[in-house]
Scaffold this motif. Structure first.
Motif, PDB file in Angstrom:
ATOM      1  N   LEU A 105     -30.792  25.253 -34.325  1.00  0.00           N
ATOM      2  CA  LEU A 105     -31.122  24.865 -35.701  1.00  0.00           C
ATOM      3  C   LEU A 105     -32.582  24.451 -35.859  1.00  0.00           C
ATOM      4  N   GLY A 106     -33.359  24.528 -34.798  1.00  0.00           N
ATOM      5  CA  GLY A 106     -34.764  24.126 -34.882  1.00  0.00           C
ATOM      6  C   GLY A 106     -34.960  22.624 -34.807  1.00  0.00           C
ATOM      7  N   ILE A 107     -33.953  21.903 -34.318  1.00  0.00           N
ATOM      8  CA  ILE A 107     -34.061  20.453 -34.145  1.00  0.00           C
ATOM      9  C   ILE A 107     -34.766  20.191 -32.820  1.00  0.00           C
ATOM     10  N   ARG A 108     -35.796  19.411 -32.863  1.00  0.00           N
ATOM     11  CA  ARG A 108     -36.568  19.164 -31.654  1.00  0.00           C
ATOM     12  C   ARG A 108     -35.785  18.288 -30.677  1.00  0.00           C
ATOM     13  N   PRO A 109     -36.062  18.400 -29.370  1.00  0.00           N
ATOM     14  CA  PRO A 109     -35.241  17.718 -28.363  1.00  0.00           C
ATOM     15  C   PRO A 109     -35.282  16.194 -28.499  1.00  0.00           C
ATOM     16  N   PHE A 110     -34.144  15.584 -28.187  1.00  0.00           N
ATOM     17  CA  PHE A 110     -34.014  14.127 -28.117  1.00  0.00           C
ATOM     18  C   PHE A 110     -33.880  13.728 -26.648  1.00  0.00           C
ATOM     19  N   GLU A 111     -34.425  12.584 -26.322  1.00  0.00           N
ATOM     20  CA  GLU A 111     -34.210  12.061 -24.981  1.00  0.00           C
ATOM     21  C   GLU A 111     -32.799  11.484 -24.869  1.00  0.00           C
ATOM     22  N   ASP A 112     -32.288  11.492 -23.661  1.00  0.00           N
ATOM     23  CA  ASP A 112     -30.953  10.959 -23.384  1.00  0.00           C
ATOM     24  C   ASP A 112     -31.034   9.434 -23.356  1.00  0.00           C
ATOM     25  N   SER A 113     -30.210   8.778 -24.152  1.00  0.00           N
ATOM     26  CA  SER A 113     -30.252   7.312 -24.211  1.00  0.00           C
ATOM     27  C   SER A 113     -29.915   6.676 -22.859  1.00  0.00           C
ATOM     28  N   ARG A 114     -29.192   7.405 -21.996  1.00  0.00           N
ATOM     29  CA  ARG A 114     -28.847   6.849 -20.684  1.00  0.00           C
ATOM     30  C   ARG A 114     -30.089   6.697 -19.798  1.00  0.00           C
ATOM     31  N   ASP A 115     -31.147   7.454 -20.138  1.00  0.00           N
ATOM     32  CA  ASP A 115     -32.370   7.393 -19.346  1.00  0.00           C
ATOM     33  C   ASP A 115     -33.421   6.483 -19.969  1.00  0.00           C
ATOM     34  N   VAL A 116     -33.048   5.806 -21.064  1.00  0.00           N
ATOM     35  CA  VAL A 116     -34.013   5.015 -21.821  1.00  0.00           C
ATOM     36  C   VAL A 116     -33.939   3.563 -21.388  1.00  0.00           C
ATOM     37  N   GLY A 117     -35.080   3.002 -21.065  1.00  0.00           N
ATOM     38  CA  GLY A 117     -35.137   1.584 -20.735  1.00  0.00           C
ATOM     39  C   GLY A 117     -35.338   0.755 -21.983  1.00  0.00           C
ATOM     40  N   SER A 118     -35.380  -0.540 -21.808  1.00  0.00           N
ATOM     41  CA  SER A 118     -35.607  -1.457 -22.918  1.00  0.00           C
ATOM     42  C   SER A 118     -36.956  -2.112 -22.761  1.00  0.00           C
ATOM     43  N   GLY A 119     -37.362  -2.820 -23.791  1.00  0.00           N
ATOM     44  CA  GLY A 119     -38.601  -3.583 -23.713  1.00  0.00           C
ATOM     45  C   GLY A 119     -39.855  -2.746 -23.794  1.00  0.00           C
ATOM     46  N   LEU A 120     -39.790  -1.610 -24.510  1.00  0.00           N
ATOM     47  CA  LEU A 120     -40.955  -0.738 -24.599  1.00  0.00           C
ATOM     48  C   LEU A 120     -41.828  -1.067 -25.799  1.00  0.00           C
ATOM     49  N   GLY A 121     -41.485  -2.124 -26.514  1.00  0.00           N
ATOM     50  CA  GLY A 121     -42.369  -2.596 -27.571  1.00  0.00           C
ATOM     51  C   GLY A 121     -42.302  -1.817 -28.863  1.00  0.00           C
ATOM     52  N   GLU A 122     -41.132  -1.240 -29.184  1.00  0.00           N
ATOM     53  CA  GLU A 122     -41.037  -0.541 -30.467  1.00  0.00           C
ATOM     54  C   GLU A 122     -41.211  -1.527 -31.618  1.00  0.00           C
ATOM     55  N   ALA A 123     -41.901  -1.075 -32.653  1.00  0.00           N
ATOM     56  CA  ALA A 123     -42.016  -1.884 -33.861  1.00  0.00           C
ATOM     57  C   ALA A 123     -40.717  -1.842 -34.658  1.00  0.00           C
ATOM     58  N   GLN A 124     -39.957  -0.763 -34.508  1.00  0.00           N
ATOM     59  CA  GLN A 124     -38.720  -0.607 -35.269  1.00  0.00           C
ATOM     60  C   GLN A 124     -37.812   0.371 -34.535  1.00  0.00           C
ATOM     61  N   VAL A 125     -36.519   0.150 -34.602  1.00  0.00           N
ATOM     62  CA  VAL A 125     -35.523   1.111 -34.132  1.00  0.00           C
ATOM     63  C   VAL A 125     -34.639   1.453 -35.323  1.00  0.00           C
ATOM     64  N   ARG A 177     -47.782  -0.246 -39.284  1.00  0.00           N
ATOM     65  CA  ARG A 177     -48.511   1.013 -39.273  1.00  0.00           C
ATOM     66  C   ARG A 177     -49.008   1.316 -37.861  1.00  0.00           C
ATOM     67  N   ARG A 178     -48.771   2.543 -37.431  1.00  0.00           N
ATOM     68  CA  ARG A 178     -49.129   3.016 -36.089  1.00  0.00           C
ATOM     69  C   ARG A 178     -48.267   2.393 -34.999  1.00  0.00           C
ATOM     70  N   GLY A 179     -47.294   1.550 -35.372  1.00  0.00           N
ATOM     71  CA  GLY A 179     -46.406   0.991 -34.367  1.00  0.00           C
ATOM     72  C   GLY A 179     -45.327   2.000 -33.996  1.00  0.00           C
ATOM     73  N   LEU A 180     -44.946   2.025 -32.727  1.00  0.00           N
ATOM     74  CA  LEU A 180     -43.944   2.982 -32.256  1.00  0.00           C
ATOM     75  C   LEU A 180     -42.598   2.724 -32.930  1.00  0.00           C
ATOM     76  N   THR A 181     -42.015   3.783 -33.487  1.00  0.00           N
ATOM     77  CA  THR A 181     -40.678   3.705 -34.073  1.00  0.00           C
ATOM     78  C   THR A 181     -39.735   4.573 -33.255  1.00  0.00           C
ATOM     79  N   ARG A 182     -38.599   4.006 -32.869  1.00  0.00           N
ATOM     80  CA  ARG A 182     -37.583   4.789 -32.161  1.00  0.00           C
ATOM     81  C   ARG A 182     -36.519   5.220 -33.156  1.00  0.00           C
ATOM     82  N   VAL A 183     -36.225   6.505 -33.194  1.00  0.00           N
ATOM     83  CA  VAL A 183     -35.147   7.054 -34.008  1.00  0.00           C
ATOM     84  C   VAL A 183     -34.030   7.443 -33.055  1.00  0.00           C
ATOM     85  N   GLU A 184     -32.875   6.777 -33.189  1.00  0.00           N
ATOM     86  CA  GLU A 184     -31.761   7.018 -32.278  1.00  0.00           C
ATOM     87  C   GLU A 184     -30.593   7.623 -33.040  1.00  0.00           C
TER      88      GLU A 184
END
Length: 251
Positions: free
Chosen positions: A91-111, A32-39
């Motif tokens: 379609l009203g889909i909110r923007p996604f970040e580019d995975s090429r610009d995403v680093g690792s080790g950001l402490g997500e609770a779940q991907v 709960r309240r842990g960062l979740t990454r949706v890819e």
């Protein structure tokens, strides 16, 4: 005697998804309240099938946020990125970040990965999205969004004139009624309506059941119009159908 607990409508939500790798149900946000990454993952052209993958990812992000979970949305796209992003924005889909610009080790609770059915399955919990048959060239984007939402994501979606006409008519009716209900005194969302909505989207993102609940709210004779308005406004935070668009329009 212990104090009564909160009603089911206000209990802490537990969104569960079916992992396409195992067929098992699991919590989308185990911490709960842990960062979740949706890819979201797309490999082919920026067609309706790819847009459906992004739409399901968008719904997952919205549902998690409604439950109080911080979410980071990322897109892995092999080609046609600009075209896909433009179609998603329409379609009203909110923007996604580019995975090429995403680093690792950001402490997500779940991907959680969202992929097209039959595509390569990444490591980690995966949501599969069935294909789209047909085209909707020239269709209003919000109409197309509703037409795609009306089918369970595990079932192929057929875009045909009849289905698009039904979605267009439903949108027009709901927007007109929401505008009319807004002129009445506000009332709280009924507990039963809130419980039905949350039970639907927390059960593997069952959006067709969410739409069925809105039909029940629309037609139930015992609900005040102010409560109908608040229920539709609440549900649209998930659906993104611009149901409030006609507020203030002439009756």
């Amino acid at each position: 005697m212990p104090a009564p607990g909160p009603s089911a409508a206000y209990a802490h939500p537990v969104l569960r998804i079916t992992d396409a790798r195992t067929g098992e149900s699991l919590e989308a946000a185990p911490a709960r309240r842990g960062l979740t990454r949706v890819e979201a993952h797309t490999a082919g052209a920026a067609d309706a099938g790819a847009l459906r993958v992004l739409l399901v990812a968008d719904l997952l992000v919205r549902a998690l946020e409604l439950g109080g979970t911080p979410v980071w949305s990322v897109l892995t796209c092999e080609r046609d990125r600009a075209e896909l992003q433009a179609g998603a924005a329409a379609l009203g889909i909110r923007p996604f970040e580019d995975s090429r610009d995403v680093g690792s080790g950001l402490g997500e609770a779940q991907v959680i990965h969202v992929v097209a059915e039959g595509a390569a399955t990444p490591d980690g919990p995966t949501v599969a999205v069935a294909p789209v048959h047909g085209t909707a060239e020239g269709a209003d984007p919000t109409t197309l969004r509703l037409a795609l939402l009306a089918r369970d994501r595990a079932a192929p979606a057929a875009l045909d004139p009849a289905g698009l006409d039904e979605a267009r008519a439903t949108l027009a009716r709901w927007r007109g009624r929401v505008a009319a209900w807004a002129r009445q005194p506000s009332r709280p969302i009924p507990d039963e309506a809130r419980a039905r909505l949350r039970a639907a989207w927390e059960d593997d993102l069952d959006v067709p059941a969410v739409l069925d609940t809105l039909t029940w709210v629309e037609t139930s004779p015992d609900l005040p119009d102010g409560a109908r308005f608040e229920t539709y406004a609440y549900a649209d935070r998930l659906l993104g159908l611009e149901l409030m668009r006609d507020l203030g329009a002439p009756a």
